[in-house]
Design a protein around this motif. Structure first.
Motif, PDB file in Angstrom:
ATOM      1  N   LEU A   3       0.819  -1.207   0.000  1.00 28.69           N
ATOM      2  CA  LEU A   3       0.000   0.000   0.000  1.00 28.69           C
ATOM      3  C   LEU A   3       0.854   1.259   0.000  1.00 28.69           C
ATOM      4  O   LEU A   3       0.668   2.154  -0.833  1.00 28.69           O
ATOM      5  N   GLU A   4       1.815   1.350   0.937  1.00 28.35           N
ATOM      6  CA  GLU A   4       2.603   2.583   1.045  1.00 28.35           C
ATOM      7  C   GLU A   4       3.461   2.800  -0.189  1.00 28.35           C
ATOM      8  O   GLU A   4       3.616   3.924  -0.667  1.00 28.35           O
ATOM      9  N   GLN A   5       4.015   1.705  -0.736  1.00 28.48           N
ATOM     10  CA  GLN A   5       4.816   1.839  -1.955  1.00 28.48           C
ATOM     11  C   GLN A   5       3.952   2.358  -3.103  1.00 28.48           C
ATOM     12  O   GLN A   5       4.370   3.206  -3.883  1.00 28.48           O
ATOM     13  N   GLY A   6       2.728   1.862  -3.177  1.00 30.75           N
ATOM     14  CA  GLY A   6       1.830   2.336  -4.218  1.00 30.75           C
ATOM     15  C   GLY A   6       1.419   3.780  -4.035  1.00 30.75           C
ATOM     16  O   GLY A   6       1.260   4.527  -5.001  1.00 30.75           O
ATOM     17  N   LEU A   7       1.270   4.199  -2.752  1.00 32.30           N
ATOM     18  CA  LEU A   7       0.878   5.570  -2.470  1.00 32.30           C
ATOM     19  C   LEU A   7       1.838   6.582  -3.084  1.00 32.30           C
ATOM     20  O   LEU A   7       1.428   7.633  -3.561  1.00 32.30           O
ATOM     21  N   PHE A   8       3.108   6.255  -3.056  1.00 38.97           N
ATOM     22  CA  PHE A   8       4.122   7.226  -3.452  1.00 38.97           C
ATOM     23  C   PHE A   8       4.848   6.834  -4.735  1.00 38.97           C
ATOM     24  O   PHE A   8       5.924   7.342  -5.031  1.00 38.97           O
ATOM     25  N   GLN A   9       4.242   5.939  -5.517  1.00 38.56           N
ATOM     26  CA  GLN A   9       4.888   5.483  -6.746  1.00 38.56           C
ATOM     27  C   GLN A   9       5.162   6.644  -7.699  1.00 38.56           C
ATOM     28  O   GLN A   9       6.263   6.788  -8.233  1.00 38.56           O
ATOM     29  N   ARG A  10       4.161   7.507  -7.909  1.00 41.48           N
ATOM     30  CA  ARG A  10       4.341   8.614  -8.856  1.00 41.48           C
ATOM     31  C   ARG A  10       5.326   9.650  -8.320  1.00 41.48           C
ATOM     32  O   ARG A  10       6.061  10.271  -9.090  1.00 41.48           O
TER      33      ARG A  10
END
Length: 264
Positions: A3-10
C-alpha cells in the motif's frame, strides 16, 4: 506492490529513491493549522513526509470552511489538529502525526524542543508569536520557512518566494521587519512565501460577531498555559477576507520548498 509503496509510486518516479528515503525520516513541525498550514500539511504527507507535528490551539469555526482543509459543516467545533490528523492518517495510515492543541509563544517555546526537527514551518497569524518563532527557529539547525499574510489576496500570479528582508508589498512582512529591527534580528536568512497584492474588504461585516458565531468559546486546558482552545472571532481587532485558492497556494508553496530542499 504494498500500500505505502503504491501511495508514493508517482512521487518516487519524479524524485528518486534516495529523496523518498529521506522524506520518510525527516522531522517536520508546522505552527498554525489555518488556511495556509492545513494545506501545507496535506501536501507534505501526500509527498511522503511521515514524521509530522502539527500545532494549533483552535477549534474549527464555521467561518473556517471557506479556506481550511479540515473545516466542513461536519467538523465545526472539533479541535483543528485532531480533525486534520484524522484526515492525514486516512492518506497514509503509517504516518507518525503528532497533533498538539497548543499556542506557540515565548512561554511555550521550550515545550516544542525545536532542536529535534529538520524543518520548521511558520504559518502563525499572531505578530508577537510569529516574531518570537522566527527568532527561535533561526537559531536552530533546522531549515526554516515562513508564510507572510495570505488574507486580502486574490491573484495567484502575485504569490512569490523571497528572503525575509526582501519581501515587498506585504503589510505583515513590513510589521515584522519593524518589530525585529527594534528588538532582535533573526540569526540567519530564511525564505518566505508572500504576495505583493493588497486588497480591501468589500463586505459590510468584517466579523462574524459574538452572538451569531458558532465557534466554541475559550476553554482552558489542563495546567499548561499553551493548552488552550480559543474562540478568536470576538478577539481580533479586524478580520480580513480570504480565499481558498490563495491560502492553499501559500501552503503548497511552503510544502514545495521543503520537498525541493530535501531533493537538493
Amino acid at each position: 506492490m504494498g500500500l505505502e509503496q503504491g501511495l508514493f509510486q508517482r512521487t518516487a518516479l519524479l524524485l528518486g529513491d534516495e529523496a523518498m528515503r529521506r522524506m520518510a525520516v525527516v522531522r517536520v513541525i508546522i505552527f498554525g493549522m489555518g488556511g495556509v498550514g492545513s494545506w501545507c500539511a496535506e501536501s507534505l504527507v501526500r509527498s511522503g513526509i511521515r514524521r509530522l507535528t502539527i500545532v494549533d490551539s483552535d477549534r474549527i469555526c464555521v467561518t473556517n470552511i471557506n479556506r481550511q482543509l479540515m473545516a466542513t459543516t461536519q467538523t465545526v467545533g472539533e479541535v483543528k489538529v485532531e480533525a486534520l490528523k484524522r484526515r492525514l492518517l486516512e492518506i497514509n495510515p503509517k504516518a507518525e502525526i503528532a497533533a498538539l492543541q497548543m499556542i506557540y509563544s515565548k512561554e511555550t517555546n521550550d515545550f516544542f524542543q525545536l532542536e529535534n526537527y529538520d524543518y520548521i514551518i511558520d504559518a502563525i497569524d499572531s505578530l508577537e508569536n510569529k516574531a518570537h518563532l522566527i527568532l527561535a527557529a533561526t537559531r536552530m539547525d533546522a531549515v526554516f520557512f515562513s508564510s507572510m499574510g495570505a488574507a486580502l489576496k486574490m491573484d495567484p500570479l502575485k504569490i512569490r518566494v523571497a528572503e525575509f528582508w526582501k519581501v515587498q508589498g506585504c503589510p505583515l512582512g513590513a510589521a515584522l521587519r519593524r518589530k525585529l529591527r527594534k528588538t532582535e534580528r533573526p540569526a540567519r536568512k530564511f525564505l518566505c512565501v508572500f504576495s505583493e497584492e493588497t486588497l480591501e474588504n468589500k463586505g459590510r461585516n468584517a466579523s462574524c460577531g459574538t452572538e451569531k458565531c458558532l465557534c466554541p468559546k475559550a476553554q482552558t486546558g489542563p495546567g499548561d498555559p499553551g493548552l488552550v482552545s480559543h474562540e478568536w472571532c470576538s478577539r481580533k481587532a479586524q478580520i480580513n477576507g480570504t480565499l481558498a485558492h490563495t491560502t492553499a497556494i501559500f501552503g503548497f508553496t511552503l510544502a514545495g520548498l521543503v520537498v525541493q530542499d530535501i531533493c537538493k
